[in-house]
Design an enzyme around this catalytic site. Structure first.
Site, short mmCIF file in Angstrom:
data_model
loop_
_atom_site.label_atom_id
_atom_site.label_comp_id
_atom_site.label_asym_id
_atom_site.label_seq_id
_atom_site.Cartn_x
_atom_site.Cartn_y
_atom_site.Cartn_z
N ASP A 8 42.31 40.87 41.95
CA ASP A 8 43.73 40.68 41.64
C ASP A 8 44.20 41.92 40.87
O ASP A 8 43.40 42.75 40.44
CB ASP A 8 43.88 39.41 40.79
N ASP A 10 47.75 42.15 38.59
CA ASP A 10 48.44 41.84 37.34
C ASP A 10 47.62 40.86 36.50
O ASP A 10 47.27 39.78 36.96
CB ASP A 10 49.81 41.23 37.62
N ASP A 167 42.25 36.57 37.11
CA ASP A 167 42.45 36.12 35.73
C ASP A 167 43.14 34.77 35.60
O ASP A 167 43.23 34.25 34.48
CB ASP A 167 43.30 37.14 34.97
#
Length: 219
Positions: A8, A10, A167
């Site tokens: 990922d 961001d 995250d």
């Protein structure tokens, strides 16, 4: 053979919330709406630019599916591509990526951020050369947690094994939908308690990631 690593963006590789906060408030101010706080904007991040625009419109008291959507979306994406100063790397990212590359891991980024703004942010923080592929939120007909992005990355990277590194709740669901082990970076934008999210491994410091990958046992 070293596994493919699918990241990922961001909240995982970069802290983009300050940049998104600035761009979002610039869009709101240009139309006479009150600016929003960083934590509120951060809570909108992760599901792509259309979701962000709907959240901005709702907070401004407007119809999130109404006539303002297209204009605000276009303005937001346009600003995203040029206003990149607020994007910063999490500590240790470059050193970890260098080590992972030395280990022979091919790497890709799959992000719900639109493709061109994603490329601009990646270039700004110096990550371009580490990744064989970047897939943005407008690159395919679907966005995460649909596994299509991850499946396409696996097809391009051509390794029998892969790990998904992210995250957030969206990332946990994406990994599950793609049938991949999920390695979670605990310092990103997650809202749910860590123990409530399915994950195969966790790290709070990027210096630990190469060791996690190197020591992985594939069944």
């Amino acid at each position: 053979m070293a596994p493919a690593l699918i990241f990922d963006l961001d909240g995982t590789l970069i802290d983009s919330a300050p940049a998104i906060h600035k761009v979002s408030n610039d869009v709101l101010r240009a139309r006479g709406y009150a600016p929003l706080g960083l934590d509120q904007i951060r809570s909108f991040v992760g599901q792509g630019a259309p979701h962000l625009v709907r959240c901005l419109l709702t907070t401004a008291g407007e119809d999130p599916e109404g006539p303002l959507f297209d204009a605000i979306y276009a303005d937001l994406v346009s600003r995203y591509e040029t206003d990149v100063e607020g994007n910063t790397l999490y500590p240790g990212v470059i050193t970890a990526l260098q080590r992972l590359r030395e280990m022979g891991c091919p790497m890709a980024i799959t992000t719900n951020k639109p493709y061109k703004p994603a490329l601009a942010a990646i270039a700004h923080v110096g990550l371009t050369d580490y990744f064989q592929l970047v897939i943005g939120g407008d690159s395919l007909p679907t966005r995460k947690p649909n596994p299509e992005m991850v499946n396409e990355a696996r097809r391009v990277l051509r390794r029998p094994h892969a790990l998904y590194i992210g995250d957030s709740e969206i990332d946990a669901q994406t990994a599950q939908n793609a049938g991949l082990p999920f390695v979670i970076y605990t310092e990103g934008y997650r809202k749910t308690p860590l123990d409530a999210l399915p994950h195969a491994a966790k790290f709070h410091d990027f210096s630990a990631l190469p060791g996690i990958v190197e020591g992985w046992t594939w069944s």
